[in-house]
Design a protein around this motif. Structure first.
Motif, PDB file in Angstrom:
ATOM      1  N   CYS A 296       1.084  -0.883   0.017  1.00 41.46           N
ATOM      2  CA  CYS A 296       0.187   0.282   0.182  1.00 41.46           C
ATOM      3  C   CYS A 296       0.794   1.544   0.098  1.00 41.46           C
ATOM      4  O   CYS A 296       0.218   2.062   0.264  1.00 41.46           O
ATOM      5  CB  CYS A 296      -0.995   0.033   1.383  1.00 41.46           C
ATOM      6  N   SER A 297       2.001   1.083  -0.251  1.00 41.82           N
ATOM      7  CA  SER A 297       2.732   2.235   0.148  1.00 41.82           C
ATOM      8  C   SER A 297       3.715   2.448  -1.611  1.00 41.82           C
ATOM      9  O   SER A 297       3.991   1.667  -2.212  1.00 41.82           O
ATOM     10  CB  SER A 297       3.719   2.109   1.097  1.00 41.82           C
ATOM     11  N   CYS A 299       1.662   5.821   0.196  1.00 41.39           N
ATOM     12  CA  CYS A 299       0.239   5.813  -0.022  1.00 41.39           C
ATOM     13  C   CYS A 299      -0.541   7.671   0.422  1.00 41.39           C
ATOM     14  O   CYS A 299      -1.110   8.310  -0.388  1.00 41.39           O
ATOM     15  CB  CYS A 299      -0.731   5.727   1.070  1.00 41.39           C
ATOM     16  N   CYS A 304      -2.507   7.060   9.072  1.00 46.33           N
ATOM     17  CA  CYS A 304      -3.108   5.811   8.278  1.00 46.33           C
ATOM     18  C   CYS A 304      -4.466   4.900   8.389  1.00 46.33           C
ATOM     19  O   CYS A 304      -5.187   4.844   9.634  1.00 46.33           O
ATOM     20  CB  CYS A 304      -1.983   4.210   8.735  1.00 46.33           C
ATOM     21  N   HIS A 308      -0.941   0.552  10.234  1.00 44.73           N
ATOM     22  CA  HIS A 308       0.701   1.079   9.398  1.00 44.73           C
ATOM     23  C   HIS A 308       1.591   0.718   9.310  1.00 44.73           C
ATOM     24  O   HIS A 308       2.753   0.575  10.316  1.00 44.73           O
ATOM     25  CB  HIS A 308       0.904   1.964  10.923  1.00 44.73           C
ATOM     26  N   ARG A 309       1.032  -0.601   8.520  1.00 44.58           N
ATOM     27  CA  ARG A 309       2.003  -2.168   8.542  1.00 44.58           C
ATOM     28  C   ARG A 309       3.489  -0.919   7.532  1.00 44.58           C
ATOM     29  O   ARG A 309       5.036  -1.676   7.930  1.00 44.58           O
ATOM     30  CB  ARG A 309       1.724  -2.815   7.902  1.00 44.58           C
ATOM     31  N   CYS A 310       3.844  -0.716   6.991  1.00 44.92           N
ATOM     32  CA  CYS A 310       4.740   0.312   6.407  1.00 44.92           C
ATOM     33  C   CYS A 310       5.574   1.047   7.539  1.00 44.92           C
ATOM     34  O   CYS A 310       6.765   0.504   7.450  1.00 44.92           O
ATOM     35  CB  CYS A 310       4.693   1.767   5.684  1.00 44.92           C
TER      36      CYS A 310
HETATM   37  S1  SF4 Z   1       0.602   1.219   6.243  1.00 46.13           S
HETATM   38 FE1  SF4 Z   1      -1.035   2.910   6.081  1.00 46.13          FE
HETATM   39  S2  SF4 Z   1       0.522   4.665   6.300  1.00 46.13           S
HETATM   40 FE2  SF4 Z   1       1.469   2.879   5.472  1.00 46.13          FE
HETATM   41  S3  SF4 Z   1       1.511   2.913   3.037  1.00 46.13           S
HETATM   42 FE3  SF4 Z   1       0.125   1.646   3.577  1.00 46.13          FE
HETATM   43  S4  SF4 Z   1      -2.002   2.973   3.661  1.00 46.13           S
HETATM   44 FE4  SF4 Z   1      -0.374   4.037   3.774  1.00 46.13          FE
END
Ligand code: SF4
Length: 330
Positions: A296-297, A299, A304, A308-310
């Protein structure tokens, strides 16, 4: 096309972005523009009032005008100084309103303000990835008739050591990120890295940031559980630059301090969460970027919407390794 300064000698104006990081990423363009003018006309730079203390450092020999609270308050400067050309890096309607009296007004194309500009250009894109923000600013100037430029920061002046700086080597830590919590790493992870660097390199940790970063600094101090100097909210932006200039290492997020470290050519490790280094990464080679790439990064969100897994998947060990490598390059 930006009018040639030879015709009038009247000032040209550049409206810079409001975020410190983007402001620094615009510096290669400012210096390209200044070189193109070649003293045939003065260059005026308008930017956020909060960055006025940094202007003598970032823009030596260039007149900086803090943007007034009302966009229309800038109009008198255009009339009194006979500004002939205004080029805007922000996308905002406000920037277009500020510069309305200039006979020539150019910027990136935006649906709601194109009619206010005399010339607009699309942002540069590529089908293969991101065009770095610094290259987008340079690309706009090139599209408006200036020579092609390189995304290289000008050389900074030497800064004196802050009066309160410790005699021993110190680690400057910026746990805040004005953009939003999606960019901020966990305080307990920061504390873990700080402890390890205290042990391995005898670095004295110093917490730093603006008034908006006080909470983030306090959370790191609490997680550390031992006394730590916390200067958050107690320094000007210029003083922050002095602290970075003399730090053994700076640890921060994708933020203004990261770009300041890059400008000052000082060693730093920058943690990326919801944003993209290929888009807003530090220029030069003094800053190491660490990130945990997830599907998802990036985003580009401020908060988030999931887990907030990134950043939660970025371990203290990974960041510590980056810090050790950066320190070993000194
Ligand atoms: S974990 Fe959340 S903040 Fe990090 S890139 Fe994915 S959606 Fe965005």
């Amino acid at each position: 096309m930006i009018p040639s300064p030879a015709s009038s000698g009247n000032p040209h104006l550049l409206r810079l972005p409001n975020w410190l990081g983007d402001f620094i990423l615009a510096l290669p363009s400012v210096h390209l523009y200044q070189g193109w003018l070649n003293r045939r006309a003065p260059l005026l730079v308008v930017g956020p009032p909060a960055l006025a203390p940094l202007a003598p450092l970032l823009l030596p020999e260039i007149e900086f005008i803090p943007a007034p609270s009302s966009p229309f308050s800038l109009h008198s400067i255009f009339k009194n100084r006979h500004v002939s050309s205004a080029t805007l890096f922000p996308n905002s309607l406000r920037a277009a309103l500020e510069t309305l009296p200039a006979p020539y007004r150019a910027g990136f194309s935006r649906p709601l303000r194109d009619y206010l500009l005399t010339e607009n250009r699309p942002r540069r894109t590529t089908p293969y990835g991101y065009v770095h923000v610094a290259d987008q600013y340079l690309g706009l100037l090139e599209d408006l008739g200036l020579p092609k430029g390189k995304a290289e920061l000008p050389l900074p002046p030497t800064l004196p050591k802050p009066q309160d700086a410790p005699a021993q080597p110190y680690l400057a830590i910026f746990p805040g990120a004005a953009y939003g919590p999606a960019k901020r790493w966990d305080p307990t992870s920061f504390a873990s890295v700080i402890r390890d660097l205290q042990k391995s390199h005898s670095l004295q940790p110093i917490l730093l940031g603006g008034p908006a970063d006080i909470e983030a600094c306090r959370a790191v101090a609490q997680s550390l559980g031992s006394p730590i100097t916390d200067l958050s909210g107690k320094t000007s932006t210029l003083e922050l630059a002095h602290w970075i200039a003399h730090a053994h290492l700076t640890l921060c997020h994708d933020s203004g301090p990261m770009h300041l470290a890059a400008y000052l050519r000082k060693p730093a490790v920058a943690i990326f969460g919801s944003t993209e280094p290929a888009w807003t990464g530090p220029l030069g080679t003094s800053v190491t970027v660490v990130r945990h790439k997830v599907s998802c990064s990036p985003c580009f969100l401020k908060a988030c919407p999931i887990d907030h897994r990134c950043l939660t998947r970025l371990t203290p060990e990974e960041v510590l390794t980056a810090c050790e490598q950066r320190l070993n390059q000194k």
